[in-house]
Design a protein around this motif. Sequence first.
Motif, PDB file in Angstrom:
ATOM      1  N   GLU A 139       0.799  -1.222   0.000  1.00 33.18           N
ATOM      2  CA  GLU A 139       0.000   0.000   0.000  1.00 33.18           C
ATOM      3  C   GLU A 139       0.836   1.279   0.000  1.00 33.18           C
ATOM      4  O   GLU A 139       0.443   2.270  -0.607  1.00 33.18           O
ATOM      5  CB  GLU A 139      -0.967  -0.022   1.185  1.00 33.18           C
ATOM      6  N   VAL A 140       1.986   1.263   0.652  1.00 37.91           N
ATOM      7  CA  VAL A 140       2.819   2.467   0.642  1.00 37.91           C
ATOM      8  C   VAL A 140       3.532   2.616  -0.697  1.00 37.91           C
ATOM      9  O   VAL A 140       3.939   3.721  -1.077  1.00 37.91           O
ATOM     10  CB  VAL A 140       3.840   2.445   1.807  1.00 37.91           C
ATOM     11  N   SER A 141       3.663   1.516  -1.448  1.00 43.33           N
ATOM     12  CA  SER A 141       4.340   1.550  -2.745  1.00 43.33           C
ATOM     13  C   SER A 141       3.380   1.802  -3.894  1.00 43.33           C
ATOM     14  O   SER A 141       3.670   2.579  -4.808  1.00 43.33           O
ATOM     15  CB  SER A 141       5.071   0.224  -3.003  1.00 43.33           C
ATOM     16  N   ALA A 142       2.226   1.121  -3.867  1.00 50.36           N
ATOM     17  CA  ALA A 142       1.319   1.144  -5.016  1.00 50.36           C
ATOM     18  C   ALA A 142      -0.067   1.671  -4.691  1.00 50.36           C
ATOM     19  O   ALA A 142      -0.920   1.730  -5.580  1.00 50.36           O
ATOM     20  CB  ALA A 142       1.208  -0.266  -5.605  1.00 50.36           C
ATOM     21  N   GLY A 143      -0.311   2.042  -3.423  1.00 48.11           N
ATOM     22  CA  GLY A 143      -1.615   2.585  -3.055  1.00 48.11           C
ATOM     23  C   GLY A 143      -2.477   1.576  -2.340  1.00 48.11           C
ATOM     24  O   GLY A 143      -2.363   0.371  -2.553  1.00 48.11           O
ATOM     25  N   TYR A 144      -3.347   2.079  -1.467  1.00 45.34           N
ATOM     26  CA  TYR A 144      -4.207   1.189  -0.695  1.00 45.34           C
ATOM     27  C   TYR A 144      -5.564   0.992  -1.358  1.00 45.34           C
ATOM     28  O   TYR A 144      -6.415   0.280  -0.843  1.00 45.34           O
ATOM     29  CB  TYR A 144      -4.399   1.715   0.736  1.00 45.34           C
ATOM     30  N   GLN A 145      -5.764   1.636  -2.515  1.00 48.99           N
ATOM     31  CA  GLN A 145      -6.999   1.438  -3.255  1.00 48.99           C
ATOM     32  C   GLN A 145      -6.687   1.047  -4.679  1.00 48.99           C
ATOM     33  O   GLN A 145      -5.652   1.435  -5.240  1.00 48.99           O
ATOM     34  CB  GLN A 145      -7.848   2.710  -3.252  1.00 48.99           C
ATOM     35  N   ASP A 146      -7.598   0.293  -5.296  1.00 50.03           N
ATOM     36  CA  ASP A 146      -7.509   0.032  -6.724  1.00 50.03           C
ATOM     37  C   ASP A 146      -7.781   1.363  -7.430  1.00 50.03           C
ATOM     38  O   ASP A 146      -8.869   1.929  -7.283  1.00 50.03           O
ATOM     39  CB  ASP A 146      -8.552  -1.005  -7.117  1.00 50.03           C
ATOM     40  N   PRO A 147      -6.821   1.888  -8.189  1.00 55.00           N
ATOM     41  CA  PRO A 147      -7.013   3.209  -8.797  1.00 55.00           C
ATOM     42  C   PRO A 147      -8.282   3.320  -9.630  1.00 55.00           C
ATOM     43  O   PRO A 147      -8.980   4.329  -9.573  1.00 55.00           O
ATOM     44  CB  PRO A 147      -5.754   3.377  -9.666  1.00 55.00           C
TER      45      PRO A 147
END
Length: 546
Positions: A139-147
């Motif tokens: 989550e810190v690398s790619a986000g905690y939500q599906d964009p």
Amino acid sequence: MKVLLCTFQAVAVFLLAGVAYGSAKSLPKDEIPVVAVVSELQRHLVLDNYEKWAPGLNWQKLRDFYQKRDFYPVWLNFNGPTEKAAIVRDTLIFSYNEGLDPAEYHVPAIRYLWRAKKARSKARLELLLTDAFMRYGLEVSAGYQDPRAADFDWYVRQKKINVTDLLESILIADNTEKILHDLPPSHMAYFQLKEKLAYYRALAAQGSWQKVGFAPQLKIGMRHPQVINIRKRLQQEEYLPSGNKDQSDLFDDELALAVRKFQKLHGHKVDGIVGYFTRKSLNIGVEEKITLIKQNMERWRWMPENLGQRYIMVNMAGYQLELMENGESVMDMPVIIGKTFRATPAFIDTLKYIELNPTWKVPPRIAKEKFLPKLRENAEFLQANHLKIYDSWRRDAKEVNPASVDWQKISDTRFPFKLEQTAGPHNSMGRIKFMFPNRFRVYLHDTPNRNLFNRHVRTFSSGCIRLARPFQLANRILSWENTQNQADVKAQMASGETIRIDIKQKLPIYLMYWTVWVDKNGDINFRNDIYERNKKIATGSEHGVS
């Protein structure tokens, strides 16, 4: 080390063979606690149903990971949590600085179990640390939500992070702290937002902000009770010096200067007058601004790690384009973006060629929705707007006489012709177009309607990006190509012919949507969510375990 691994394997075989824990008394005294944890891990993951204890954990990933390790713990040894475990725990605690919520990574439970003595509690600490690390790493690398779930107009390929490989790498590495430090985006824009997040949290700790009530337009020389509230509000965000004791109801020069700066950094008309829109922005609270910063940090987590040495960055919410080289802005200009009902999508592409004196092939949707009603009213519309009509979109399409078409009989759902606007100063693309063929038919281009750049809200196009200074942009790009100079471009433009100039060097184009950013002066900018794309970006996710 080899002796220790052999001991680990012996313990695993011992347990998996079904030997009861009580028989482990013959083992060395300091190994018995680890044996008990192995047994509890096996019970939690395989033998018994412990998922109700923590339904939010990714149990399948945990099973896959620990079965390959014969259920041996990675964060615990004979003495309790390892040094690596402590580093990971501290990173999870300070995930707060990344705009994340430590509770989502089980920090309260990890702290509670940190000095646990019972094997079951130690096993649970082990599982919580592993699950938290895998979640945080992703989550810190790619986000905690599906964009795409958070923003349906976001078309940037999602990052692929193998959290199991990441976990394995940190377990064998000596530089644990560096690996964890490098997980968040390395973009300067992300780091700047992170700094401003800390700044606004410090402001929030001082209390809520002063509200500015209804009043007529207020400007220099006027007196009004609300002037006192405006002064307090601007002091709270440090647009006015906090030590200024002046609480006069007079709208003086100093206050007007602070209002002008506030307006500039919030995208309003800079006139020093407190009207409806300025007052609306003044009434955005500190907690809401913190949320906006966190939402834009999340957008940066969706971005590729390497943007390129040179690239074009368009910020739709800021109506701005920047040409970047080696991390520095070498050119910027205002832009016009798509209308709210024909919003410009967010995506990444690469500039393929520049077209001088372009024609415009009218997209079928625009021909059907915008032009067909006008053609029904006035058959001379095509000629007046320099439009030609063809019988299809094929290369060998034949031109059609507009007088031969009964526009009243053309369907509202399917436009059977191709419309093409001839090249020239009248063309909707202007005199130059920057092409990166894409499924959205969105490009960068000139425009004959120069007056629209004077507006503060510039949502006027059908999706394309109109540029305030396209020729300066072309000259800079072509200077990198070493194939054209400014005189060549002017001569080719004057010819009136449609000319294509291929771009050989890779130049990525990013059409992005930032409602908060830090400018080159270090000032934080806030903009309206014109496309309402922030609504579904939460400021955290729910994992089920605290």
